[in-house]
Motif scaffolding. Structure first.
Motif, PDB file in Angstrom:
ATOM      1  N   ILE B 218       0.844  -1.196   0.000  1.00  0.00           N
ATOM      2  CA  ILE B 218       0.000   0.000   0.000  1.00  0.00           C
ATOM      3  C   ILE B 218       0.880   1.248   0.000  1.00  0.00           C
ATOM      4  O   ILE B 218       0.635   2.208  -0.731  1.00  0.00           O
ATOM      5  N   PHE B 219       1.932   1.214   0.812  1.00  0.00           N
ATOM      6  CA  PHE B 219       2.861   2.345   0.850  1.00  0.00           C
ATOM      7  C   PHE B 219       3.462   2.583  -0.529  1.00  0.00           C
ATOM      8  O   PHE B 219       3.548   3.719  -0.989  1.00  0.00           O
ATOM      9  N   ALA B 221       2.183   1.733  -3.379  1.00  0.00           N
ATOM     10  CA  ALA B 221       1.159   2.242  -4.291  1.00  0.00           C
ATOM     11  C   ALA B 221       0.939   3.728  -4.071  1.00  0.00           C
ATOM     12  O   ALA B 221       0.660   4.472  -5.003  1.00  0.00           O
ATOM     13  N   ARG B 222       1.055   4.161  -2.808  1.00  0.00           N
ATOM     14  CA  ARG B 222       0.826   5.574  -2.534  1.00  0.00           C
ATOM     15  C   ARG B 222       2.007   6.446  -2.952  1.00  0.00           C
ATOM     16  O   ARG B 222       1.838   7.635  -3.218  1.00  0.00           O
TER      17      ARG B 222
END
Lengths: 342, 390, 179
Positions: B218-219, B221-222
């Motif tokens: 997720i990190f 992707a962000r």
């Protein structure tokens, strides 16, 4: 179904409603204390609140009293009536969810035949309240948060319902008590001692349900609508005092209710292996079993919440539409095929 | 056509144009969103005025000065030793590193040089303040994009480094330990071993951050591909420090223009990343924190013995002249331009702070990003308000 | 080598930390939850952190050594030290010597509401009259009470720790605290 208490209808309803009303503050108290205060603190090498009451367990009550003392502030530009109504609408959706959650053969406020349908319908009411809050606050952050919340909750409502569909197809009923019964009487390849908790046969649906529930609860990694570091709280940025407390209670009350739904639909609900499904003892033991299962599921929800960063709005929409919904649809098809074949 | 009809026609055209303007204005339903001055993502009182089209940023402009404390002017009415107490407070997370370039500039004017032992201890404290500063960034970046836990880990482990700084200097945040010609005091007994064990713990902290954030899908992707600053743009806007190195420019003042500290006597390397996005900036800072713990370990092994103070008069008067010294601070290039007229205090001090330049790229990099990315970019550019506004 | 997904690794880190906080390593008692011991935080009013000896907590005044020379007051970056003194004739040190002139301290106030704890006054004092002590609990409900007079500053003298020994290779001499 035998009735535990032989009371007139109105008295029984009053007692059950009173219980359901008392349950929401109690559940948010349990979740907030166990997970938000203590587990999060331990995960961060801290102690959490530990001065108020034994091991700090009365902290939330102290906080509630603090919230009650605060001034009720309306922004000057706010749409007052909508602004005031919004937290009540959100909380009402939580209250209504509790009506169908079973904790024993008879320990349920109202045993609806369309229980699953009702729960899904009622849980999506909160979108309305959040949108009202975001719009009426007359604040750009709140508006952005409200719109994001609406987009997200509607997007994740679908995989949530589709995941539940698999369970419904397998249990052949929309009644939550019926689903528990189906799990209790079910067999795994002829072995029926522990029944057939649907987490085994519907594992994919369980995962989808949990992810979608995480998003419905706007917990990290799907907390874009509240995003403290970005929208400073999103739709509830302008709320103070008691109205904020309502949002807060609704958030954790809903977390509890969704954990309960997952426990009922995937973990076998209140049934204990070895007992008859209609045994009256389960009315006493059932709530305890439910609580244990709910806390187990809530533990995972909050564990993920305290560990992960949040996804961006477009990424989480993409995830819902491109991954979760096709998977959930495939799950329904597979369940249907197996249902027909076996 | 008569003149009247001409005028009518002109009026008609004007009315048409006005209508068109109104239509254009109606089309662009832009919204102005003020991120700050009071906003959790700005670590203080920076204001970013964004024009949003939906959630997309059309124009973003950083507006600074809400925390201007006038240090350049305050320095003019204080003596040199008094100036260092103020300078501590510019970049409050790595404050020892702030003192060093100022003291070095004053030393250059006075033509004194600190003895080697003082140089080494200075370098150690400099790197310790870099670790303290960057460790907080590593956690804070997590909280900016929604992960609650990393920032607590960062505070937990930064505390150990601050304790080490406090044991030597007496101050956790404002050491005021550097003196013209050396240091205020020597290091106490047992400090070297304690610092070594703290460095081991900081490396564990870096590993934890790697597991918690860098490896997290997720990190990534962000952060990946968000806020890409190409190398030439970074140079053009005067970025420095990890922000520049994350854009693939191999530039580090510690190596390229060592102003006389002990960096050239040990073995270390400069980390760069070719991508130039938010992830690269985080990654470079993570590696730099690790590298800094290695630098400290090596320095601790070889502290030379000797005095810690060169011969300087008790009342310090800096001879007339001008000097500019800059060092590679945790945030980037920090330099002091001192003009002396031979008095007890400087005549004029110009402070070149890294955050001021780093934040200047915001209008360029924020064109067309979404509101959540604004926060990611702000977090990854890593500025400190005191460092912007001084 | 197959890599664990980063998402699961992250969960592992938080779970490990929770375990370490709840069950700190302490022999056979490890399995009894003891978050009080596992947490890194200090529960302030109940237990107190011991700051390092060099910590700049509060300034103590050794009154006998002060000659009211005003150096500290002049060097203070925000001018928060107020000194008044007068000269008196003191009897000679040795019998038959000349009578001496001694500076007597009338007032020595430090306004801790203004003080920025830089330590310049302690450093410039040529007569060893000012010392740092790591005490930190002297906050007051009224800001005016943060002005410590010379008696209050003298009381802090008891809490001044001895100067620390230096690490090997140092040529500094360890100073003594006058008691």
């Amino acid at each position: 179904m035998t009735s535990l208490l032989a009371l007139p209808y109105w008295q029984e309803t009053a007692i059950k409603l009173g219980l359901a009303l008392a349950v929401i503050p109690a559940t948010s108290l349990i979740l907030v204390y166990l997970f938000l205060f203590k587990m999060m603190a331990f995960m961060q090498s801290r102690l959490g609140p530990n001065d108020t009451g034994p091991y700090g367990s009365l902290q939330l009550i102290a906080e509630a009293i603090k919230f009650l003392q605060k001034e009720d502030i309306h922004p000057a530009q706010a749409d007052r009536r909508v602004f005031r109504m919004a937290p009540v609408v959100v909380l009402a959706s939580t209250f209504l969810l509790y009506v169908v959650l079973p904790a024993g053969p008879d320990a349920v406020v109202q045993n609806l035949d369309t229980g699953v349908f009702y729960a899904m319908a009622v849980s999506s009411l909160s979108v309305l309240g959040i949108l009202m809050a975001g719009w009426a606050s007359a604040n750009k952050y709140a508006l952005l948060g409200g719109l994001r919340a609406a987009g997200q909750l509607i997007a994740y409502e679908l995989p949530l319902i589709l995941a539940v569909m698999g369970v419904v197809v397998q249990a052949e009923t929309l009644n939550l008590q019926g689903i528990v019964e189906a799990q209790a009487t079910g067999e795994i390849f002829g072995f029926g001692a522990i029944g057939n908790p649907f987490i085994l046969t519907q594992f994919l649906a369980f995962l989808i349900f949990m992810i979608a529930a995480q998003a419905e609860l706007t917990q990290t990694p799907f907390d874009m609508p509240v995003a403290e570091t970005e929208l400073v709280g999103g739709f509830h940025v302008e709320y103070t005092g008691f109205r904020f407390l309502l949002f807060f209670m609704a958030e954790f009350g809903t977390a509890f209710a969704f954990s309960a739904l997952a426990a009922v639909m995937f973990l076998g609900g209140w049934w204990i292996p070895g007992f008859d499904v209609h045994d009256n003892v389960l009315n006493i033991l059932g709530p305890g079993v439910m609580l244990a299962k709910i806390l187990l599921i809530a533990f995972f929800i909050f564990w993920i919440r305290f560990t992960y960063p949040r996804l961006r709005e477009d990424q989480l929409q993409k995830f819902a539409w491109k991954v979760l919904i096709p998977l959930a649809l495939a799950n329904i098809v597979l369940t249907g095929i197996f249902k027909v074949v076996f | 056509m008569t003149a009247t009809s001409d005028r009518e026609q002109m009026a008609y055209v004007a009315a048409q144009a006005a209508d068109a303007r109104i239509n254009v204005e109606l089309d662009t339903g832009d919204m102005t969103l003020n991120i700050g001055p009071q906003h959790p993502a700005t670590h203080g009182t920076l204001r970013i005025a964004c024009r949003l089209d939906g959630e997309q940023v059309v124009v973003a402009e950083p507006i600074m000065g809400y925390m201007h404390r006038g240090y350049e002017k305050l320095c003019e009415v204080r003596t040199y030793p008094q100036c260092t107490t103020l300078i501590n407070r510019i970049d409050w997370l790595g404050s020892f590193a702030n003192e060093v370039p100022f003291i070095l500039a004053a030393e250059r004017l006075m033509e004194v040089e600190a003895p080697p032992r003082a140089q080494w201890i200075r370098t150690i404290l400099f790197e310790l303040s870099r670790i303290a500063n960057l460790a907080l960034f590593l956690g804070d970046m997590g909280v900016q994009i929604g992960a609650l836990t990393p920032v607590f880990f960062a505070f937990r482990d930064r505390e150990r480094v601050l304790n080490q700084i406090e044991e030597v200097t007496g101050g956790r945040f404002h050491p005021n330990f550097d003196r013209i010609g050396g240091l205020k005091d020597d290091i106490p007994k047992g400090w070297i071993d304690e610092t070594r064990s703290v460095m081991t713990k900081m490396r564990t902290f870096c590993d934890e951050m790697e597991d918690l954030l860098v490896g997290n899908e997720i990190f990534q992707a962000r952060c990946r591909g968000v806020g890409v600053i190409p190398g030439d743009v970074a140079v053009g806007y005067g970025l420095s420090g990890a922000n520049l190195r994350a854009s693939g420019i191999d530039w580090d003042l510690r190596r390229d223009a060592n102003p006389g500290l002990a960096w050239d006597q040990i073995d270390w390397r400069v980390w760069t990343h070719p991508d130039g996005d938010s992830f690269a900036r985080y990654w470079v800072r993570l590696q730099e924190t690790r590298e800094a713990t290695r630098i400290v370990d090596q320095l601790l092994d070889g502290i030379p013995s000797g005095p810690i103070m060169a011969k300087v008069p008790r009342i310090i008067k800096v001879p007339a002249g001008e000097a500019y010294v800059s060092t590679e601070n945790p945030l980037g290039e920090m330099g002091y331009y001192i003009v002396s007229k031979g008095d007890l205090g400087p005549f004029r001090v110009k402070i070149r702070t890294p955050s001021f330049n780093n934040i200047s790229v915001v209008p360029w990099v924020m064109k067309g990003v979404y509101v959540p990315d604004v926060i990611t970019i702000l977090g990854s550019l890593y500025f400190i308000l005191g460092d912007i506004d001084r | 080598m197959p890599q664990l997904p980063g998402l699961i690794k992250g969960l592992g880190v938080t779970a490990r930390t929770a375990g370490r906080t709840l069950f700190p390593k302490r022999g056979w008692k490890t399995f009894i939850p003891a978050p009080q011991k596992g947490a890194v935080t200090v529960q302030y009013p109940h237990e107190k952190e011991a700051p390092p000896d060099r910590a700049r907590g509060v300034i103590a005044l050794h009154e006998e050594n002060c000659t009211a020379c005003m150096l500290c007051s002049r060097q203070c970056p925000d001018w928060c030290i107020y000194i008044e003194g007068h000269k008196v004739k003191a009897p000679p040190r040795r019998a038959g010597g000349k009578p001496r002139t001694v500076n007597m301290l009338d007032r020595f106030d430090i306004d801790y509401a203004l003080c920025m704890y830089c330590g310049i006054c302690v450093e410039v004092c040529p007569f060893d009259a000012l010392f740092w002590t790591p005490e930190y609990e002297y906050s007051e409900p009224r800001i005016a009470d943060l002005l410590h007079d010379k008696d209050r500053l003298g009381e802090w003298m008891e809490t001044v720790p001895d100067f620390l020994d230096y690490e090997a290779g140092s040529e500094e001499k360890v100073r003594k605290v006058p008691r």
